[in-house]
Scaffold this active site. Structure first.
Site, PDB file in Angstrom:
ATOM      1  N   ALA A   1      35.265  45.364  50.288  1.00 42.81           N
ATOM      2  CA  ALA A   1      36.353  46.200  50.022  1.00 42.81           C
ATOM      3  C   ALA A   1      36.313  46.825  48.617  1.00 42.81           C
ATOM      4  O   ALA A   1      36.827  46.031  47.727  1.00 42.81           O
ATOM      5  CB  ALA A   1      37.710  45.486  50.302  1.00 42.81           C
TER       6      ALA A   1
ATOM      7  N   GLY B   1      42.522  45.428  41.696  1.00 40.73           N
ATOM      8  CA  GLY B   1      41.803  44.770  42.868  1.00 40.73           C
ATOM      9  C   GLY B   1      42.271  45.120  44.167  1.00 40.73           C
ATOM     10  O   GLY B   1      43.004  45.931  44.353  1.00 40.73           O
ATOM     11  N   ASN B   2      42.037  44.502  45.071  1.00 37.77           N
ATOM     12  CA  ASN B   2      42.833  44.493  46.403  1.00 37.77           C
ATOM     13  C   ASN B   2      42.857  43.294  47.185  1.00 37.77           C
ATOM     14  O   ASN B   2      42.433  42.304  46.644  1.00 37.77           O
ATOM     15  CB  ASN B   2      41.701  45.547  47.255  1.00 37.77           C
ATOM     16  CG  ASN B   2      40.507  45.078  47.547  1.00 37.77           C
ATOM     17  OD1 ASN B   2      40.256  44.107  48.323  1.00 37.77           O
ATOM     18  ND2 ASN B   2      39.605  45.737  46.953  1.00 37.77           N
ATOM     19  N   HIS B   3      43.507  43.227  48.553  1.00 38.71           N
ATOM     20  CA  HIS B   3      43.856  41.855  49.227  1.00 38.71           C
ATOM     21  C   HIS B   3      42.684  41.389  49.946  1.00 38.71           C
ATOM     22  O   HIS B   3      43.234  40.513  50.648  1.00 38.71           O
ATOM     23  CB  HIS B   3      44.932  42.365  49.970  1.00 38.71           C
ATOM     24  CG  HIS B   3      46.389  42.444  49.230  1.00 38.71           C
ATOM     25  ND1 HIS B   3      46.887  41.679  48.469  1.00 38.71           N
ATOM     26  CD2 HIS B   3      47.073  43.578  49.136  1.00 38.71           C
ATOM     27  CE1 HIS B   3      48.003  41.856  47.617  1.00 38.71           C
ATOM     28  NE2 HIS B   3      48.196  43.289  48.394  1.00 38.71           N
TER      29      HIS B   3
END
Ligand code: CTP
Length: 402
Positions: free
Chosen positions: A278, A210-212
């Site tokens: 994102a 995943g990402n932030h």
């Protein structure tokens, strides 16, 4: 921030530890040019002194239905008629319940019942109180009465526990008020598709890549578009924020593939599409059906590229559609963003540089540069994401009507 010059704001303060923030709120509102009058409940007076609030607001702080030993009556109807906006911050569970049920046992509740102006409520309470079905029902009722109920935020609570229930920060409340007074209806009838948040690509049933991304920028854009009259479809990855009020459609997704499918389907009918999500650029080639056990000392995951959704949309874009993307860069920011604007056939690109303090993932603030396919470039200074969203929407409106 847009000005509140000449606006009359009646601030109701309830008994909550967040009552001390009402002092900051008053200062910010006055700084923006508003006139502020304050009503406090008796309980609020235990958390912050009326003297502080009257000094800051430069107006007498009212609390009781009568004054001077019950010889004078405080005209609650007049107060409700005076205000352009009645803001209750912090709004306690108790007062919210009274508002929802028409109970009128103090000056604040009497003004609420007689106010004809818009009412903005910023709740503050403990997480369990916030989650209680009775509070949920009361909030629902307030929304049915057309009151605007702001979200609570997540963080440390008066009980010492961490969770949902904190009052929205004063800066954010003032920014919402500014938006409220300064929004147009220039997007009325426009169908806007917005994607927000991260994507999760499963490695096995337990882990993912995943990402932030917090989703805050995309959600703020959705709110700003709705405020300007648009019909908004929001496609969102997993985030920890409430969905905006008055959305036309909400589509939750997890993976880049799901986002691709949902976006391409909704794109055909959209006048404006904003890809704020994102998206993972790579996903595991294979997803294990069972939890991967830690047998190996080194472990490799083979990744394959996901589809570039924005590029695909850029290929399908018709003349009457606007396509807007984001560029998240850490080096050669401007050149990279311009390249994406061109290669993905976008009308606007919003450049986010992770190098700027207070900009990017997770924060409430952002600093962006908006680049137009006609070569125009506008740098927006560090501001709340809600304000940045408002500015971006204004740029979109100018482009739409250019
Ligand atoms: N985007 C997309 N599909 C992807 C990746 C990105 O639609 N698979 C969109 C994002 O939503 C954003 C824009 O493309 O609006 C740019 O995303 P960014 O991460 O900055 O760039 P990438 O195109 O992924 O390129 P790179 O990672 O090489 O910078």
């Amino acid at each position: 921030m847009s000005s509140l010059k000449g606006k009359k704001i009646l601030l109701g303060v309830c008994g909550s530890i967040a009552a001390y923030k009402s002092a900051i709120l008053i200062r910010l509102l006055i700084k923006e040019g508003a006139t502020v009058k304050v009503i406090m409940t008796r309980e609020a007076g235990k958390f912050i002194s009326p003297l502080s609030l009257s000094t800051l607001s430069k107006n007498l702080v009212l609390s009781e239905l009568t004054i001077e030993n019950d010889s004078l009556w405080n005209n609650h109807v007049e107060l409700g008629l005076w205000a352009d906006l009645f803001l209750i911050a912090p709004a306690s569970a108790n007062t919210i319940s009274k508002f929802a049920n028409g109970i009128c046992d103090n000056l604040l509740t009497a003004v609420y019942l007689s106010a004809r102006c818009p009412v903005l409520i910023s709740p503050a309470m403990d997480e369990d109180m916030w989650a209680h079905p009775s509070t949920k029902r009361n909030i629902q009722l307030l929304k049915q009465y057309d009151n605007i109920v702001l979200n609570v935020s997540h963080g440390e609570l008066a009980s010492g526990l961490f969770g949902k229930g904190r009052m929205m920060e004063p800066e954010e409340i003032v920014s919402r008020i500014s938006l409220y007074f300064n929004s147009s209806q220039l997007l009325k009838g426009k169908k806007i598709l917005i994607s927000a948040g991260p994507t999760y690509e499963s490695i096995d049933p337990v882990r993912f890549i995943g990402n932030h991304s917090s989703g805050k920028m995309g959600y703020a854009l959705a709110e700003a578009c709705i405020k300007n009259g648009a019909e908004v479809t929001l496609i969102s990855g997993p985030v920890n924020i409430s969905t905006p009020e008055r959305l036309k459609k909400f589509i939750p997704i997890k993976t880049a593939d799901e986002l691709f499918n949902a976006t391409t389907k909704a794109f055909t009918n959209s006048d404006i599409t904003i890809m704020a999500a994102a998206v993972a650029d790579y996903k595991p080639l294979n997803t294990a059906s069972n939890k991967i056990k830690k047998k190996e000392d080194q472990f490799k995951i083979e990744l394959v590229k996901t589809k570039d959704i924005l590029s695909e949309l850029g290929k399908k874009k018709k003349k009457n559609q606007l396509l807007i993307g984001f560029a998240l860069e850490t080096e050669n920011e401007l050149a990279n963003a311009k390249e994406k604007l061109k290669s993905k056939n976008l009308d606007l690109i919003i450049l986010n540089s992770l190098k700027d303090d207070g900009a990017g993932f997770g924060t409430d603030t952002n600093k962006v540069t908006v680049i137009d396919n006609g070569g125009k470039k506008k740098e927006l200074p560090l501001k709340m994401k809600t304000e940045i969203a408002h500015d971006i929407v204004n740029i979109i409106i100018s482009k739409l009507y250019a």
